[in-house]
Design a protein around this motif. Structure first.
Motif, PDB file in Angstrom:
ATOM      1  N   UNK A  70       0.837  -1.198   0.000  1.00  0.00           N
ATOM      2  CA  UNK A  70       0.000   0.000   0.000  1.00  0.00           C
ATOM      3  C   UNK A  70       0.873   1.250   0.000  1.00  0.00           C
ATOM      4  N   UNK A  71       0.248   2.356  -0.385  1.00  0.00           N
ATOM      5  CA  UNK A  71       0.916   3.650  -0.357  1.00  0.00           C
ATOM      6  C   UNK A  71      -0.167   4.717  -0.377  1.00  0.00           C
ATOM      7  N   UNK A  72       0.094   5.828   0.260  1.00  0.00           N
ATOM      8  CA  UNK A  72      -0.861   6.928   0.227  1.00  0.00           C
ATOM      9  C   UNK A  72      -0.827   7.610  -1.120  1.00  0.00           C
ATOM     10  N   UNK A  73      -1.170   6.850  -2.139  1.00  0.00           N
ATOM     11  CA  UNK A  73      -1.155   7.345  -3.510  1.00  0.00           C
ATOM     12  C   UNK A  73      -1.963   6.376  -4.355  1.00  0.00           C
ATOM     13  N   UNK A  74      -2.905   6.916  -5.107  1.00  0.00           N
ATOM     14  CA  UNK A  74      -3.857   6.038  -5.800  1.00  0.00           C
ATOM     15  C   UNK A  74      -3.212   5.203  -6.903  1.00  0.00           C
ATOM     16  N   UNK A  88      -0.069   0.243  -9.664  1.00  0.00           N
ATOM     17  CA  UNK A  88       1.042  -0.079 -10.572  1.00  0.00           C
ATOM     18  C   UNK A  88       1.712  -1.416 -10.226  1.00  0.00           C
ATOM     19  N   UNK A  89       1.933  -1.623  -8.921  1.00  0.00           N
ATOM     20  CA  UNK A  89       2.697  -2.787  -8.456  1.00  0.00           C
ATOM     21  C   UNK A  89       1.952  -4.105  -8.711  1.00  0.00           C
ATOM     22  N   UNK A  90       0.660  -3.991  -9.009  1.00  0.00           N
ATOM     23  CA  UNK A  90      -0.125  -5.174  -9.340  1.00  0.00           C
ATOM     24  C   UNK A  90       0.402  -5.910 -10.559  1.00  0.00           C
ATOM     25  N   UNK A  91       1.195  -5.234 -11.379  1.00  0.00           N
ATOM     26  CA  UNK A  91       1.758  -5.850 -12.583  1.00  0.00           C
ATOM     27  C   UNK A  91       2.567  -7.102 -12.253  1.00  0.00           C
ATOM     28  N   UNK A  92       3.020  -7.193 -10.977  1.00  0.00           N
ATOM     29  CA  UNK A  92       3.840  -8.342 -10.565  1.00  0.00           C
ATOM     30  C   UNK A  92       3.000  -9.445  -9.944  1.00  0.00           C
ATOM     31  N   UNK A  93       1.677  -9.280  -9.940  1.00  0.00           N
ATOM     32  CA  UNK A  93       0.841 -10.253  -9.258  1.00  0.00           C
ATOM     33  C   UNK A  93       0.837 -10.000  -7.761  1.00  0.00           C
ATOM     34  N   UNK A  94       0.781  -8.715  -7.396  1.00  0.00           N
ATOM     35  CA  UNK A  94       0.669  -8.318  -5.987  1.00  0.00           C
ATOM     36  C   UNK A  94      -0.677  -7.632  -5.796  1.00  0.00           C
ATOM     37  N   UNK A  95      -1.187  -7.656  -4.569  1.00  0.00           N
ATOM     38  CA  UNK A  95      -2.360  -6.838  -4.251  1.00  0.00           C
ATOM     39  C   UNK A  95      -1.815  -5.501  -3.782  1.00  0.00           C
ATOM     40  N   UNK A  96      -1.971  -4.483  -4.612  1.00  0.00           N
ATOM     41  CA  UNK A  96      -1.368  -3.184  -4.326  1.00  0.00           C
ATOM     42  C   UNK A  96      -2.412  -2.106  -4.582  1.00  0.00           C
ATOM     43  N   UNK A  97      -2.573  -1.220  -3.614  1.00  0.00           N
ATOM     44  CA  UNK A  97      -3.613  -0.199  -3.782  1.00  0.00           C
ATOM     45  C   UNK A  97      -3.320   1.054  -2.972  1.00  0.00           C
ATOM     46  N   UNK A  98      -3.958   2.131  -3.393  1.00  0.00           N
ATOM     47  CA  UNK A  98      -3.769   3.429  -2.747  1.00  0.00           C
ATOM     48  C   UNK A  98      -4.644   3.554  -1.516  1.00  0.00           C
ATOM     49  N   UNK A  99      -4.143   4.285  -0.526  1.00  0.00           N
ATOM     50  CA  UNK A  99      -4.882   4.489   0.722  1.00  0.00           C
ATOM     51  C   UNK A  99      -4.833   5.961   1.125  1.00  0.00           C
ATOM     52  N   UNK A 152      -9.788  -0.063  -7.355  1.00  0.00           N
ATOM     53  CA  UNK A 152      -8.756   0.193  -6.346  1.00  0.00           C
ATOM     54  C   UNK A 152      -7.427  -0.401  -6.791  1.00  0.00           C
ATOM     55  N   UNK A 153      -7.503  -1.564  -7.420  1.00  0.00           N
ATOM     56  CA  UNK A 153      -6.261  -2.211  -7.843  1.00  0.00           C
ATOM     57  C   UNK A 153      -6.466  -2.991  -9.122  1.00  0.00           C
ATOM     58  N   UNK A 154      -5.338  -3.302  -9.750  1.00  0.00           N
ATOM     59  CA  UNK A 154      -5.362  -4.147 -10.929  1.00  0.00           C
ATOM     60  C   UNK A 154      -4.132  -5.020 -10.861  1.00  0.00           C
ATOM     61  N   UNK A 155      -4.227  -6.251 -11.333  1.00  0.00           N
ATOM     62  CA  UNK A 155      -3.038  -7.093 -11.265  1.00  0.00           C
ATOM     63  C   UNK A 155      -2.987  -8.060 -12.436  1.00  0.00           C
ATOM     64  N   UNK A 156      -1.804  -8.633 -12.616  1.00  0.00           N
ATOM     65  CA  UNK A 156      -1.540  -9.569 -13.703  1.00  0.00           C
ATOM     66  C   UNK A 156      -0.816 -10.763 -13.087  1.00  0.00           C
ATOM     67  N   UNK A 157      -1.227 -11.961 -13.447  1.00  0.00           N
ATOM     68  CA  UNK A 157      -0.586 -13.153 -12.879  1.00  0.00           C
ATOM     69  C   UNK A 157       0.888 -13.165 -13.267  1.00  0.00           C
TER      70      UNK A 157
END
Lengths: 468, 193
Positions: free
Chosen positions: A125-129, A133-144, A229-234
């Protein structure tokens, strides 16, 4: 039971799940920057709490920093104060800071991946929407928000309800001159700036699998522009190869262990998504936006949709957007003069973006009516560009290669587009005033931006590529 | 956190869709390091000319409208995660925002600050806008306990959804950090797994 990729990662991070309450979700990595963290640090002080896991927290200064003469003190007083506060707060709470002057400094969503901090299966997570971006690696990543930044500081957890899942498949082959940015602008134009709200999106399909890691980051980056909130790729071989050998990536035995786990990170064949959308890569042209939200985009050869084709209750907002942009409805954008070209932001400031632009502009020169800023995403990207001689190509073309930061994406530093001016921008938002008061933003790919820089007008890059 | 139970107030209508957080509080005003004071720059570029003169035709500058409830078109709060947007709205004196659709992050930020985001149907939103067309000070009643919004003049009422946990946080004025810290041992146990 079969699960989607989001469910697999989510379930592996549940500290507690109780009927009637949001889940307590464990956060592996917390990225912070100077703008959305000071009030959270203050909150900790008021509560008398430490940062629970400072080693899982990484800081950089990006939003406010100048992109010229970075080693000089920041001129703008409030910006300097905010960056200084970050330095102080990180020292007080024991957090590693890649601040100005550090060889790892850069846009938070560029440095995480390039340092091997961003890894498959993580919660980030990061205080930034644009943390998506980090979801590209198959992570759950989202802005807060900042209250949640404080929450992660204090507890290394977030209280969250499990999101709905959407799969967006893009199959087929992209035409020459069409890239990842065009894919995502196309999807947003199709489903609107709110079409993904409430969902985590998994991007899949042959056109997505064929993309490089950096191109995948461009796609996931803009998930929030459709409200997701997030997008990801396997993760796949492309992912693993990108990560291997990076600064903080696992190595040796740790690598083997990690890799074995990462290979289990995919949506099961019969996993149920709450929504599934499918697009054909062949339908996607170079895209450009004409309005004041990222959903107002079209193929570059198209005409701006007529106001009378809009739903009745949306006509007013639609016309307001066109008035702001100074565009007539049903008009073409091709041939329209531009004033600025901005190549940068967490969407498109990585080395591949710079290489693509350099290859295109080599032996060309910018049009005299256009100012061109190239702002690399990080010190490492900047250094790489110099090592490869891209700086010389940009210089010969009249493009200015600046130092890393968020820059004209949101104009918190001096890099602002003047009122009324048109800027073809590789960033992610075309909101009113986003790049400067009354500035007019047209979102596009790095290639489309480079084409506008060279011709001075909105141009279909395919026509130049065909002639070459 | 600020408590919320019941509110009766006139509204400030802002019938525009897709109001993003860059409109609510432009990035150049995000440089403060405290939570206070953002209200004066709420909707800055819609509210003021470049020379800082108030734009007479903007609703926040129109003395006809006042109240603690902001009512806006759908997809309110889209864009950036800046919590400054929720702080600015609250700092300008609002306790609730009504729209037919909220962006996710904004909604969470609002709830974490005791600013109640209320999602109503398109039709009900239209009837709220209609009510203030007839009478600019037509009041609404928001009842969090019963999860209802009522246009007092017409008696028209609609229920709204809210996560039961978040509802109790708002009514009692406690927050997520208190909730998780009370179970900190579970976090430590998770880390050992």
């Amino acid at each position: 039971m079969s699960k989607t990729l989001v469910e697999k990662i989510w379930d592996a991070h549940i500290v507690k799940s109780e009927e009637g309450f949001p889940d307590i979700l464990y956060i592996d990595t917390h990225l912070i920057h100077e703008v959305t963290s000071p009030q959270a640090f203050d909150g900790l002080r008021k509560r008398g709490l430490p940062v629970l896991r400072p080693k899982q927290t990484v800081a950089t200064a990006d939003h406010n920093v100048p992109t010229l003469n970075q080693l000089m003190p920041i001129k703008e007083e409030l910006s300097r104060y905010q960056v200084d506060m970050l330095t102080k707060n990180c020292a007080e709470f024991g957090i590693e800071l890649y601040g100005l002057g550090h060889p790892f400094q850069g846009i938070v969503h560029v440095i995480g991946p390039e340092l091997g901090i961003t890894l498959p299966g993580k919660t980030m997570v990061c205080g930034d929407s644009h943390t998506s971006t980090h979801g590209a690696f198959g992570a759950i990543a989202f802005g807060i928000g900042t209250s949640q930044v404080e929450q992660v500081f204090a507890t290394q957890c977030l209280l969250l309800s499990k999101p709905k899942t959407m799969k967006i498949e893009v199959n087929g082959t992209l035409e020459k001159g069409v890239g990842a940015k065009d894919i995502i602008l196309y999807i947003i134009a199709q489903i609107s700036a709110a079409g993904g709200t409430g969902y985590f999106i998994e991007y899949a399909g042959s056109a997505i699998e064929a993309l490089s890691m950096e191109a995948r980051m461009t796609i996931c980056n803009m998930s929030i522009e459709m409200g997701a909130r997030g997008g990801l790729i396997a993760p796949d071989q492309t992912t693993f190869e990108y990560i291997k050998g990076r600064e903080f990536a696992p190595a040796g035995e740790e690598w083997d262990k990690a890799l074995a786990y990462w290979k289990t990170l995919y949506s099961d064949a019969d996993a149920k998504f709450d929504s599934v959308l499918t697009f054909d890569a062949a339908d996607i042209a170079p895209m450009i936006t004409y309005g004041t939200n990222p959903g107002m985009g079209m193929g570059i050869q198209e005409n701006i949709p007529a106001t009378n084709t809009q739903p009745e209750k949306e006509k007013l907002s639609y016309q307001k957007a066109l008035d702001y942009m100074g565009f007539d409805d049903d008009a073409a954008l091709i041939g329209k003069p531009v004033d600025y070209v901005f190549i940068g932001s967490c969407t498109n400031s990585r080395i591949e973006d710079l290489r693509e632009v350099a290859a295109f502009v080599k032996d060309k020169r910018k049009a005299t009516n256009v100012t061109v800023w190239i702002v690399p995403g990080s010190k490492q990207v900047e250094q790489q560009a110099i090592n490869e001689g891209l700086d010389k190509i940009f210089e010969a073309a009249g493009f200015q290669l600046r130092e890393p930061g968020c820059s004209a994406c949101l104009g918190m530093n001096e890099d602002k587009i003047p009122a009324g001016k048109y800027c073809v921008s590789t960033s992610n938002r075309n909101f009113e005033g986003r790049q400067g008061q009354n500035a007019r933003t047209l979102l596009a790919s790095p290639l489309t931006a480079a084409a506008a820089a060279v011709t001075g007008v909105i141009t279909d890059v395919r026509e130049i590529l065909e002639k070459a | 956190m600020k408590k919320f139970t019941k509110l009766t107030s006139a509204i400030v209508p802002l019938n525009i869709e897709n109001i993003d957080t860059d409109q609510i509080i432009p990035a150049r005003f995000l440089k403060a390091t405290t939570r206070e004071g953002f209200g004066e720059n709420l909707f800055r570029d819609w509210r003021y000319e470049n020379n800082n003169q108030p734009k007479a035709d903007f609703v926040l500058n129109d003395p006809t409208y006042s109240g603690k409830i902001l009512v806006a078109g759908k997809n309110f709060g889209c864009g950036s995660s800046r919590e400054h947007a929720a702080w600015a709205i609250q700092d300008a004196g609002f306790d609730a925002v009504i729209s037919s659709f909220f962006a996710d992050i904004f909604k969470g930020n609002a709830l974490n600050n005791g600013l109640l985001p209320i999602q109503v149907s398109e039709d009900f939103l239209a009837s709220i806008f209609k009510a203030v067309e007839g009478n600019a000070t037509s009041p609404l009643e928001v009842d969090l306990e019963n999860q209802t919004v009522t246009i007092i003049e017409t008696g028209a009422q609609e229920s709204f959804e809210i996560n039961p946990y978040k509802k109790s946080c708002l009514i009692n004025g406690y927050d997520d950090i208190d909730f998780i810290l009370a179970q900190k041992h579970l976090v430590e146990e998770f880390e050992k797994r």
